[in-house]
Design an enzyme around this catalytic site. Structure first.
Site, PDB file in Angstrom:
ATOM      1  CD  GLU A  61       7.820  26.227 -20.084  1.00 23.58           C
ATOM      2  OE1 GLU A  61       8.297  25.165 -18.649  1.00 23.58           O
ATOM      3  OE2 GLU A  61       7.948  26.905 -19.607  1.00 23.58           O
ATOM      4  CG  HIS A  79       4.800  26.108 -15.612  1.00 22.80           C
ATOM      5  ND1 HIS A  79       6.530  26.907 -15.228  1.00 22.80           N
ATOM      6  CD2 HIS A  79       4.715  26.405 -14.840  1.00 22.80           C
ATOM      7  CE1 HIS A  79       6.434  26.533 -14.229  1.00 22.80           C
ATOM      8  NE2 HIS A  79       5.748  26.528 -13.213  1.00 22.80           N
ATOM      9  CG  ASP A 100       5.288  31.049 -18.647  1.00 17.88           C
ATOM     10  OD1 ASP A 100       4.002  31.417 -18.257  1.00 17.88           O
ATOM     11  OD2 ASP A 100       6.088  29.933 -17.760  1.00 17.88           O
TER      12      ASP A 100
END
Length: 187
Positions: A15, A165, A170
């Site tokens: 991220e 996210h 993820d």
């Protein structure tokens, strides 16, 4: 000459700082979370995971868009190590699993690592090839369409686990997709 056999798929999801108004140019985005799992090629189980927030330096204040998208809070990154310390921890972790192949959903994660390593003058931490699981998924389905991770899970009938996210969640979800693709190839 003996070929080196890879024992693990290192599945990584990052991220990064982001915004919806183009106030942070793409080349100034910075990693704020590394989520990674080691998927064992023999058992298809996750043997280990790594999660680390990173304090951004170019744009240290997260945008509302970024916080809403990732659920990562300002306090998470304010209390986190900066890139060099975080990537050093990550490299130490990945080196404890020899013979791994770096994998991610698309090429974004690889490009972001290259960009952040260059900015911080740190050697790119991967020595293996890179597998783009997004491409492999499209090939598996025999289509040219590129699916988002959540769409791919849905296509396979796999429930999205955790928070979409968030790097670590993820990474686990991408591992589930890859496990199913690989088990279908073996069958």
């Amino acid at each position: 000459m003996q070929t080196k056999i890879s024992h693990y798929y290192l599945i990584v999801d990052l991220e990064a700082t982001c915004c919806d108004k183009k106030t942070i140019p793409r080349h100034e985005m910075e990693i704020i979370e590394i989520g990674a799992v080691m998927l064992n090629r023999a058992t298809w189980e996750i043997d280990s995971e790594f999660q680390q927030f990173i304090q951004p330096v170019r744009h240290p204040q997260l945008t509302d868009f970024c916080t809403k998208l990732t659920s990562i809070q300002q306090q998470d990154v304010d209390e986190a190590p900066k890139f060099i310390e975080a990537i050093s921890r990550f490299k130490e972790w990945i080196c404890s699993f020899p013979n791994h192949i770096f994998c991610s959903w698309g090429n974004y994660d690889k490009k972001q690592f290259i960009q952040d390593c260059a900015f911080h003058n740190f050697a790119y931490p991967f020595t293996s090839e890179h597998i783009n699981i997004k491409e492999e998924f499209s090939e598996y389905l025999g289509v040219s369409k590129r699916f988002g991770m959540a769409q791919a899970l849905n296509e396979l009938g796999i429930e999205l686990k955790g928070t979409h996210h968030r790097g670590i969640d993820d990474a686990h979800n991408i591992a589930s997709i890859y496990r199913q693709i690989q088990s279908a190839k073996i069958s």
